[in-house]
Write a protein that holds these residues in place. Structure first.
Motif, PDB file in Angstrom:
ATOM      1  N   GLU A  86      -3.038   3.220  -3.612  1.00  0.00           N
ATOM      2  CA  GLU A  86      -4.009   4.093  -4.269  1.00  0.00           C
ATOM      3  C   GLU A  86      -3.573   4.802  -5.103  1.00  0.00           C
ATOM      4  O   GLU A  86      -4.530   5.068  -6.043  1.00  0.00           O
ATOM      5  CB  GLU A  86      -4.944   4.651  -2.933  1.00  0.00           C
ATOM      6  CG  GLU A  86      -5.694   3.493  -2.182  1.00  0.00           C
ATOM      7  CD  GLU A  86      -6.537   4.278  -1.065  1.00  0.00           C
ATOM      8  OE1 GLU A  86      -6.581   5.496  -1.056  1.00  0.00           O
ATOM      9  OE2 GLU A  86      -7.341   3.439  -0.341  1.00  0.00           O
ATOM     10  N   THR A  87      -2.481   5.632  -4.909  1.00  0.00           N
ATOM     11  CA  THR A  87      -2.093   6.542  -5.747  1.00  0.00           C
ATOM     12  C   THR A  87      -1.020   5.869  -6.702  1.00  0.00           C
ATOM     13  O   THR A  87      -0.074   4.832  -6.229  1.00  0.00           O
ATOM     14  CB  THR A  87      -1.329   7.674  -5.031  1.00  0.00           C
ATOM     15  OG1 THR A  87      -2.243   8.358  -4.102  1.00  0.00           O
ATOM     16  CG2 THR A  87      -0.757   8.677  -5.909  1.00  0.00           C
ATOM     17  N   CYS A 142      -9.910   3.201  -7.701  1.00  0.00           N
ATOM     18  CA  CYS A 142      -8.555   3.774  -8.142  1.00  0.00           C
ATOM     19  C   CYS A 142      -8.295   3.573  -9.480  1.00  0.00           C
ATOM     20  O   CYS A 142      -7.136   4.104 -10.156  1.00  0.00           O
ATOM     21  CB  CYS A 142      -7.513   3.244  -7.210  1.00  0.00           C
ATOM     22  SG  CYS A 142      -7.493   3.774  -5.413  1.00  0.00           S
ATOM     23  N   ALA A 178      -7.718   6.564 -11.568  1.00  0.00           N
ATOM     24  CA  ALA A 178      -6.316   6.946 -11.423  1.00  0.00           C
ATOM     25  C   ALA A 178      -5.234   6.645 -12.214  1.00  0.00           C
ATOM     26  O   ALA A 178      -4.291   6.972 -12.748  1.00  0.00           O
ATOM     27  CB  ALA A 178      -6.171   7.042 -10.157  1.00  0.00           C
ATOM     28  N   TYR A 179      -5.361   5.132 -12.271  1.00  0.00           N
ATOM     29  CA  TYR A 179      -4.199   4.440 -12.934  1.00  0.00           C
ATOM     30  C   TYR A 179      -4.546   4.564 -14.625  1.00  0.00           C
ATOM     31  O   TYR A 179      -3.525   4.456 -14.994  1.00  0.00           O
ATOM     32  CB  TYR A 179      -4.467   2.769 -12.418  1.00  0.00           C
ATOM     33  CG  TYR A 179      -3.505   2.600 -11.360  1.00  0.00           C
ATOM     34  CD1 TYR A 179      -2.270   2.165 -11.238  1.00  0.00           C
ATOM     35  CD2 TYR A 179      -4.043   2.853  -9.928  1.00  0.00           C
ATOM     36  CE1 TYR A 179      -1.678   1.974 -10.065  1.00  0.00           C
ATOM     37  CE2 TYR A 179      -3.685   2.717  -8.918  1.00  0.00           C
ATOM     38  CZ  TYR A 179      -2.103   2.036  -8.974  1.00  0.00           C
ATOM     39  OH  TYR A 179      -1.678   1.838  -7.714  1.00  0.00           O
ATOM     40  N   THR A 225       0.867  -1.163   0.012  1.00  0.00           N
ATOM     41  CA  THR A 225      -0.016  -0.011   0.124  1.00  0.00           C
ATOM     42  C   THR A 225       0.676   1.384   0.037  1.00  0.00           C
ATOM     43  O   THR A 225       0.153   2.391  -0.039  1.00  0.00           O
ATOM     44  CB  THR A 225      -1.099   0.009   1.289  1.00  0.00           C
ATOM     45  OG1 THR A 225      -0.303  -0.017   2.411  1.00  0.00           O
ATOM     46  CG2 THR A 225      -2.001  -1.041   1.325  1.00  0.00           C
ATOM     47  N   VAL A 285      -6.279  -3.129  -9.022  1.00  0.00           N
ATOM     48  CA  VAL A 285      -5.769  -1.815  -7.990  1.00  0.00           C
ATOM     49  C   VAL A 285      -7.035  -1.694  -6.929  1.00  0.00           C
ATOM     50  O   VAL A 285      -7.925  -2.327  -7.188  1.00  0.00           O
ATOM     51  CB  VAL A 285      -5.715  -0.459  -8.990  1.00  0.00           C
ATOM     52  CG1 VAL A 285      -4.746  -0.732  -9.962  1.00  0.00           C
ATOM     53  CG2 VAL A 285      -6.979  -0.136  -9.555  1.00  0.00           C
TER      54      VAL A 285
END
Length: 186
Positions: free
Chosen positions: A140-141, A165, A168-169, A116, A161
């Motif tokens: 997450e990021t 999220c 974002a990916y 994580t 993911v």
């Protein structure tokens, strides 16, 4: 706390690596030399051709360049729950590539769902892992992505993911090499 660079390099019969519960290991060493007259890599487990799977202890924070380069039978990499992994190294020169897991023609599953805190994936880290089909990540990021870090992976590969999220990916630089990006719970 460290498995030094080249510690098990070339141990072609090493088939199993088991870490003690509660391991304090922080670094799996590696590196490379890019001198024009001398090309060499120094991964802790590089060239361990009989190694088929490994579970990385939660305490590991860094996997350095070339750490598993040349582990031609390595098919599955997993991480212990509560992983502290922050960096997976890589690099390149005009002559070769030195990603921690690059050019592993039998790597099919990279399960970092327990990771994580992963912040960066270095240059050529998974370059030409042509059988890589499932890549899970718990961060997450999206981690920063080095040059060609995931180029040459299986064109049907799936990225899993954390829930919520996926977008974002999909938007992050470099993560487009996967056929699909979905939540870990999907």
């Amino acid at each position: 706390e460290t498995i030094e660079a080249s510690a098990f390099k070339g141990c072609s019969s090493l088939a199993t690596v088991t870490f003690e519960q509660g391991s304090n290991l922080k670094t799996i060493g590696g590196g490379y030399s890019s001198e024009s007259y001398y090309e060499a890599f120094y991964g802790a487990f590089s060239g361990c051709r009989a190694l088929t799977s490994i579970e990385i202890p939660a305490s590991v924070e860094t996997i350095e360049a070339s750490a598993f380069k040349g582990c031609s039978s390595l098919a599955t990499v997993t991480f212990e729950q509560g992983s502290n992994l922050k960096t997976i190294g890589g690099g390149y020169s005009s002559e070769s590539y030195y990603g921690a897991f690059c050019q592993l023609e039998n790597l099919m599953t990279f399960d970092a769902a327990a990771c994580t805190q992963l912040q960066s994936i270095g240059d050529y880290t998974f370059y030409n892992c042509s059988e890589l089909r499932l890549f899970k990540i718990g961060t997450e990021t999206p981690p920063t992505y080095g040059t060609y870090a995931l180029s040459g992976i299986n064109p049907y590969s799936v990225l899993k993911v954390p829930s919520g999220c996926a977008d974002a990916y999909k938007a992050a630089y470099g993560w487009h090499n996967f056929a699909s990006i979905t939540g870990l719970d999907e």
